[in-house]
Write an enzyme that holds these catalytic residues in place. Sequence first.
Site, PDB file in Angstrom:
ATOM      1  N   GLU A 249       0.261  37.986  32.594  1.00  0.00           N
ATOM      2  CA  GLU A 249      -0.548  39.200  32.684  1.00  0.00           C
ATOM      3  C   GLU A 249       0.344  40.414  32.909  1.00  0.00           C
ATOM      4  OE1 GLU A 249      -4.884  37.455  34.029  1.00  0.00           O
ATOM      5  OE2 GLU A 249      -3.581  38.214  35.604  1.00  0.00           O
TER       6      GLU A 249
ATOM      7  N   GLU B  38      -6.031  31.326  29.914  1.00  0.00           N
ATOM      8  CA  GLU B  38      -6.817  31.319  31.150  1.00  0.00           C
ATOM      9  C   GLU B  38      -8.261  31.637  30.816  1.00  0.00           C
ATOM     10  OE1 GLU B  38      -5.593  33.501  34.599  1.00  0.00           O
ATOM     11  OE2 GLU B  38      -3.459  33.261  34.153  1.00  0.00           O
TER      12      GLU B  38
END
Length: 490
Positions: free
Chosen positions: A190, A385
């Site tokens: 991220e 995810e």
Amino acid sequence: MTRKFPEGFLWGGATAANQYEGGWNEGGKGMSVSDCAKHHFHEDVTNYKAQNAISTEDLMAALKSTDNSLYPKRKASDGYHRYKEDIALFGEMGFKVYRMSIAWSRIFPNGDDLEPNEEGLQFYDSVFDECIKHGIEPLVTMSHYEPPVNLVLNYQGWYSREVIDMFVRFVKVICERYKNKVKYWLTFNEVDSMIRHPYTTGGLIEDRFPGQNFEEVIFQAMHHQFVASAIATKICHETIPGSKVGCMLTKLTYYPYTCKPEDVLKMQQDMRSTYCYSDTQVFGEYPAYLLARFKNNGINIKMEDGDLEVMKQYPVDFVSFSYYSSSCVAADTTGLDVTAGNTIMALKNPHIPSSDWGWQIDPIGLRISLVDLYDRYRKPLFIVENGLGAHDKLVDGKVDDQYRIDYLEAHFKEMLNAIELDGVELMGYTSWGCIDIISESTKQMSKRYGYIYVDADDYGNGTYDRYRKKSFGWYKHVIETNGACLFEEE
């Protein structure tokens, strides 16, 4: 004709070392920033900023504390001692891929060490050997919220230019060591999260930069990560023939709250605030709108000769992302309800339900996200995810998590719609926290995502025994049939 996913689709699950392993002071491991992340259970779990605020005072207290119940990631799911058992369970489910991370501080305990920790290297050798034994392909994140804490204390985290060289040394070691065991890599988890939680991503604490524009500090640290990511891609390609390196972003999907042009413009601007990071890694250069933001906000990024060239020469091979929910935005938020999302607070969409933690459940939003990303980048995508955090109850050794099955089934169907109807190239899917781990957003074990229940509470009490949930057998069947079972009743 039976609908199913493409041949070779990589089904699996995902964890991160800082949320799964534990063993924080074993095997020669140094302390990471996550080992010093204290829980804030007295705070509203939907208040992300309060949950993740940290000061130098907090860090110093953590360094002195021996009360590990305050710092859940120090034991996490005890994967450091139980990984063989867990990987065998992943193999039983039929995983084709397992996304995990290597803890930087397990290989270079202080980050600036000149020689790696052999015991740490041997640990991951064993982990990868277990994966191979069960026919599971590792997908490895090089940096997932765990810079060595020494980089905070004696440098300035990723704001310091010399951290690039330290990271490159780490990358060279792990690529050479595991070149015959790992071919899929991600550089920074991220990567866009630096702007939202700079401590865990970049080792940055605002009070350690007095008198400086902290937004500029964050973007300078981000520049260093962009350069480091490009160099890591170069090293990977040169060391491991046929290897693939991806970026990883938080897919924050926003809808305008109304069709008012002001709301649509706000949505577009907010989407750009996420895309600017992956744009840079995919296209190998800063997008014009981000350079305009720097100019308009007086942000000056120091670059060295060759930075832009290496970024341009070594872009990523594929785009991976997390997707949990969507959110709404409006130019004027007066009187509108606010709810939590993945490391954000955003307007609540009145048309879709929410999880126990306020994250809104939007399977169609995943299809929208896949189409947006593929249209933008024209590179293979990988969902690394996704999942539902919930209060699971263990009763007589069993967990009936039908709500998780319902969530996943709806998302899987939209994934296949994106592939078949929208022409998206999707490499695979790894559900987040495939075994219960410590939640990043709230530091709780009780916010559970897994197919496997870990008998532990938020304070580290419990047997840590593993139990298959109802979703375990369901996901196994999905993988066995390559998704065809999702459409048997249609």
